[in-house]
Scaffold this active site. Sequence first.
Site, PDB file in Angstrom:
ATOM      1  N   GLY A   1      -2.757 -85.103 -24.156  1.00 21.76           N
ATOM      2  CA  GLY A   1      -1.481 -85.364 -23.493  1.00 21.76           C
ATOM      3  C   GLY A   1      -1.685 -85.423 -21.994  1.00 21.76           C
ATOM      4  O   GLY A   1      -2.604 -84.796 -21.463  1.00 21.76           O
TER       5      GLY A   1
ATOM      6  N   GLN B   1       0.501 -85.381 -13.188  1.00 21.85           N
ATOM      7  CA  GLN B   1      -0.925 -85.070 -13.182  1.00 21.85           C
ATOM      8  C   GLN B   1      -1.772 -86.161 -12.548  1.00 21.85           C
ATOM      9  O   GLN B   1      -2.937 -85.933 -12.229  1.00 21.85           O
ATOM     10  CB  GLN B   1      -1.418 -84.797 -14.610  1.00 21.85           C
ATOM     11  CG  GLN B   1      -0.829 -83.519 -15.192  1.00 21.85           C
ATOM     12  CD  GLN B   1      -1.379 -83.227 -16.572  1.00 21.85           C
ATOM     13  OE1 GLN B   1      -0.887 -83.732 -17.557  1.00 21.85           O
ATOM     14  NE2 GLN B   1      -2.433 -82.432 -16.649  1.00 21.85           N
TER      15      GLN B   1
ATOM     16  N   CYS C   1      -5.363 -77.135 -20.056  1.00 20.71           N
ATOM     17  CA  CYS C   1      -4.642 -78.156 -19.292  1.00 20.71           C
ATOM     18  C   CYS C   1      -5.650 -78.931 -18.461  1.00 20.71           C
ATOM     19  O   CYS C   1      -6.524 -78.331 -17.828  1.00 20.71           O
ATOM     20  CB  CYS C   1      -3.617 -77.488 -18.374  1.00 20.71           C
ATOM     21  SG  CYS C   1      -2.732 -78.657 -17.326  1.00 20.71           S
ATOM     22  N   LEU C   2      -5.538 -80.257 -18.459  1.00 27.14           N
ATOM     23  CA  LEU C   2      -6.470 -81.079 -17.681  1.00 27.14           C
ATOM     24  C   LEU C   2      -6.383 -80.766 -16.189  1.00 27.14           C
ATOM     25  O   LEU C   2      -7.319 -81.034 -15.446  1.00 27.14           O
ATOM     26  CB  LEU C   2      -6.186 -82.572 -17.922  1.00 27.14           C
ATOM     27  CG  LEU C   2      -6.439 -83.075 -19.355  1.00 27.14           C
ATOM     28  CD1 LEU C   2      -5.995 -84.526 -19.478  1.00 27.14           C
ATOM     29  CD2 LEU C   2      -7.908 -82.923 -19.735  1.00 27.14           C
TER      30      LEU C   2
ATOM     31  N   HIS D   1       4.194 -78.384 -23.605  1.00 22.03           N
ATOM     32  CA  HIS D   1       3.291 -78.338 -22.443  1.00 22.03           C
ATOM     33  C   HIS D   1       3.568 -79.509 -21.488  1.00 22.03           C
ATOM     34  O   HIS D   1       3.695 -79.315 -20.273  1.00 22.03           O
ATOM     35  CB  HIS D   1       1.843 -78.366 -22.948  1.00 22.03           C
ATOM     36  CG  HIS D   1       0.803 -78.347 -21.877  1.00 22.03           C
ATOM     37  ND1 HIS D   1      -0.049 -77.280 -21.686  1.00 22.03           N
ATOM     38  CD2 HIS D   1       0.464 -79.275 -20.935  1.00 22.03           C
ATOM     39  CE1 HIS D   1      -0.848 -77.555 -20.662  1.00 22.03           C
ATOM     40  NE2 HIS D   1      -0.574 -78.758 -20.192  1.00 22.03           N
ATOM     41  N   GLU D   2       3.668 -80.709 -22.048  1.00 20.03           N
ATOM     42  CA  GLU D   2       3.901 -81.889 -21.194  1.00 20.03           C
ATOM     43  C   GLU D   2       5.303 -81.852 -20.579  1.00 20.03           C
ATOM     44  O   GLU D   2       5.490 -82.227 -19.417  1.00 20.03           O
ATOM     45  CB  GLU D   2       3.688 -83.189 -21.989  1.00 20.03           C
ATOM     46  CG  GLU D   2       2.296 -83.369 -22.599  1.00 20.03           C
ATOM     47  CD  GLU D   2       1.150 -83.099 -21.638  1.00 20.03           C
ATOM     48  OE1 GLU D   2       1.306 -83.340 -20.426  1.00 20.03           O
ATOM     49  OE2 GLU D   2       0.096 -82.633 -22.100  1.00 20.03           O
TER      50      GLU D   2
ATOM     51  N   HIS E   1       5.309 -79.823 -17.517  1.00 18.52           N
ATOM     52  CA  HIS E   1       4.749 -80.509 -16.340  1.00 18.52           C
ATOM     53  C   HIS E   1       5.841 -81.250 -15.560  1.00 18.52           C
ATOM     54  O   HIS E   1       5.799 -81.325 -14.329  1.00 18.52           O
ATOM     55  CB  HIS E   1       3.691 -81.535 -16.761  1.00 18.52           C
ATOM     56  CG  HIS E   1       2.305 -80.962 -16.869  1.00 18.52           C
ATOM     57  ND1 HIS E   1       1.674 -80.332 -15.816  1.00 18.52           N
ATOM     58  CD2 HIS E   1       1.420 -80.931 -17.896  1.00 18.52           C
ATOM     59  CE1 HIS E   1       0.464 -79.937 -16.187  1.00 18.52           C
ATOM     60  NE2 HIS E   1       0.286 -80.289 -17.457  1.00 18.52           N
TER      61      HIS E   1
HETATM   62 ZN    ZN Z   1      -1.312 -79.830 -18.626  1.00 12.82          ZN
END
Ligand code: ZN
Length: 167
Positions: free
Chosen positions: A46, A51, A88-89, A130-131, A134
């Site tokens: 995701g 991001q 998380c990226l 999670h997304e 963000h």
């Molecule tokens: Zn994330």
Amino acid sequence: MAVFPIRTFGDAVLNTVAEPVVGFDEDLGRLIDDMLETMYAAPGIGLAAPQIGVAKRLFVFDVGEGPGHLINPELVETSGEWEFDEGCLSVPERFWPITRAGYARLTGVDSTGSPLEMEGDELIGRMLQHEFDHLNGVLLLERLAKAERKEALRELRRESLGLARPE
Ligand code: ZN
């Protein structure tokens, strides 16, 4: 399509409440394609627009069932509880056991502005929550218990200070 650098912890855009998407045009389609390519290259399941530095309310995903996206989402239903080692990226290579709702349902629109709904439990429910976070400027660190969060923030700050030091 293009792969964009992924913004990481400490970047203000990750703590910003994103703005609703208003233009459903070619640029939006291109943004979605770029986000998917960036997500696959990472790789991740995701990726939210903030991001890659775009403070707009959309995210892309692929939990093994092909690429998808959701724009201007609302979190309309959650139930149950599930603990999972979440990453998380934007906080690379770190995982924490985080408890969230097991099931989540979101409504929103697709790239043409047509209504779209996404729901799921376990990994899908986790990714959706999670997304969605963000888009409200919330990182997974804020989902940690207080003591754990303090420790995690201390470590991350130490690291980012190290990275910021001139060569
Ligand atoms: Zn994330």
